[in-house]
Design a protein around this motif. Sequence first.
Motif, PDB file in Angstrom:
ATOM      1  N   UNK A 199      -0.771  -6.326   3.894  1.00  0.00           N
ATOM      2  CA  UNK A 199       0.171  -6.216   2.769  1.00  0.00           C
ATOM      3  C   UNK A 199       0.704  -4.797   2.600  1.00  0.00           C
ATOM      4  N   UNK A 200       0.470  -3.937   3.593  1.00  0.00           N
ATOM      5  CA  UNK A 200       0.987  -2.572   3.599  1.00  0.00           C
ATOM      6  C   UNK A 200       0.666  -1.856   2.283  1.00  0.00           C
ATOM      7  N   UNK A 201      -0.622  -1.772   1.923  1.00  0.00           N
ATOM      8  CA  UNK A 201      -1.004  -1.210   0.617  1.00  0.00           C
ATOM      9  C   UNK A 201      -0.860   0.302   0.578  1.00  0.00           C
ATOM     10  N   UNK A 202      -0.740   0.831  -0.632  1.00  0.00           N
ATOM     11  CA  UNK A 202      -0.629   2.279  -0.811  1.00  0.00           C
ATOM     12  C   UNK A 202      -1.984   2.954  -0.966  1.00  0.00           C
ATOM     13  N   UNK A 203      -3.032   2.135  -1.212  1.00  0.00           N
ATOM     14  CA  UNK A 203      -4.371   2.691  -1.422  1.00  0.00           C
ATOM     15  C   UNK A 203      -5.318   2.098  -0.372  1.00  0.00           C
ATOM     16  N   UNK A 204      -5.903   2.964   0.436  1.00  0.00           N
ATOM     17  CA  UNK A 204      -6.758   2.538   1.537  1.00  0.00           C
ATOM     18  C   UNK A 204      -8.187   2.955   1.223  1.00  0.00           C
ATOM     19  N   UNK A 205      -9.104   1.992   1.156  1.00  0.00           N
ATOM     20  CA  UNK A 205     -10.500   2.269   0.820  1.00  0.00           C
ATOM     21  C   UNK A 205     -11.379   1.748   1.951  1.00  0.00           C
ATOM     22  N   UNK A 206     -11.971   2.657   2.702  1.00  0.00           N
ATOM     23  CA  UNK A 206     -12.761   2.274   3.867  1.00  0.00           C
ATOM     24  C   UNK A 206     -14.201   2.765   3.724  1.00  0.00           C
ATOM     25  N   UNK A 207     -15.139   1.854   3.892  1.00  0.00           N
ATOM     26  CA  UNK A 207     -16.564   2.154   3.791  1.00  0.00           C
ATOM     27  C   UNK A 207     -17.141   2.307   5.195  1.00  0.00           C
TER      28      UNK A 207
END
Length: 261
Positions: free
Chosen positions: A165-173
């Motif tokens: 969805x081409x998000x603006x917030x990327x959260x990677x664990x």
Amino acid sequence: MKPLSVKNIRKTFTLSRKQRKIEQTDAARKVAVDNVSFEARPGEIFGLLGPNGAGKTTTLRCVATLIRPDEGDISVDGFSVLTDAGNVRKRIAFLTNELKLEDHFTPTYLYRYFSRLHGIDDDVANTRREAIFKRFGIDKFAEVKVADLSSGMKQKTSLAVSLVHDPDYIVFDEPTNGLDVLTARTVTDYLQELRDQGKTVILSTHILSVVEKLCDRVGIIIDGEMKAMDTLTRVKAASSDGELETLFFDLVEASAGESHA
């Protein structure tokens, strides 16, 4: 685009009898995250650095709306995880090593499925899929079942699926945990590209070299508490020799001393 803001969150969990034995405690509940605050801004990579069990994953699960903090709040582009979780989910990508792709499906099927789940037009989804599959070399394995993919290709597919969805917030664990050197390099390079596109990137890791290479700002979390937070340059300057490793281990040792006092 507004910063992603974590404000004074606290999260506790009930411990089973077995867990209490493992933790060597008589306490019925464990404080996983205690009064943690930080801000991740557009066009930067914020690193959440800490040893295993420090509270990194719990914090990011709260950000991703998978669990609710007991206290405090988190806002993503102005939307609260407590009162507007749906809008938060539309704006973030969350990738964890615990994401398990269905073995019987192919990367193409999974990408199409998650694109439609997000309500993305098929033509837009196909254009994005072709670009990101080529970027990660998934195109050669697009019709191969997940069960037959290498661990590195599975991780790349997970990454692609999380970004449909081409998000603006990327959260990677822990995005590079367990990956071979080449795949890890591909992932870290792409995180830098996302930052350069103006996106907000948060990653958790226990690997000092990943923080040194990628992060503009860093928070060091130990035993659920934020022990240091600033730009990478300033955090390193707070150590006795200007090295992140020195400060990190000093903080870990100090926290261990406090817990045994």
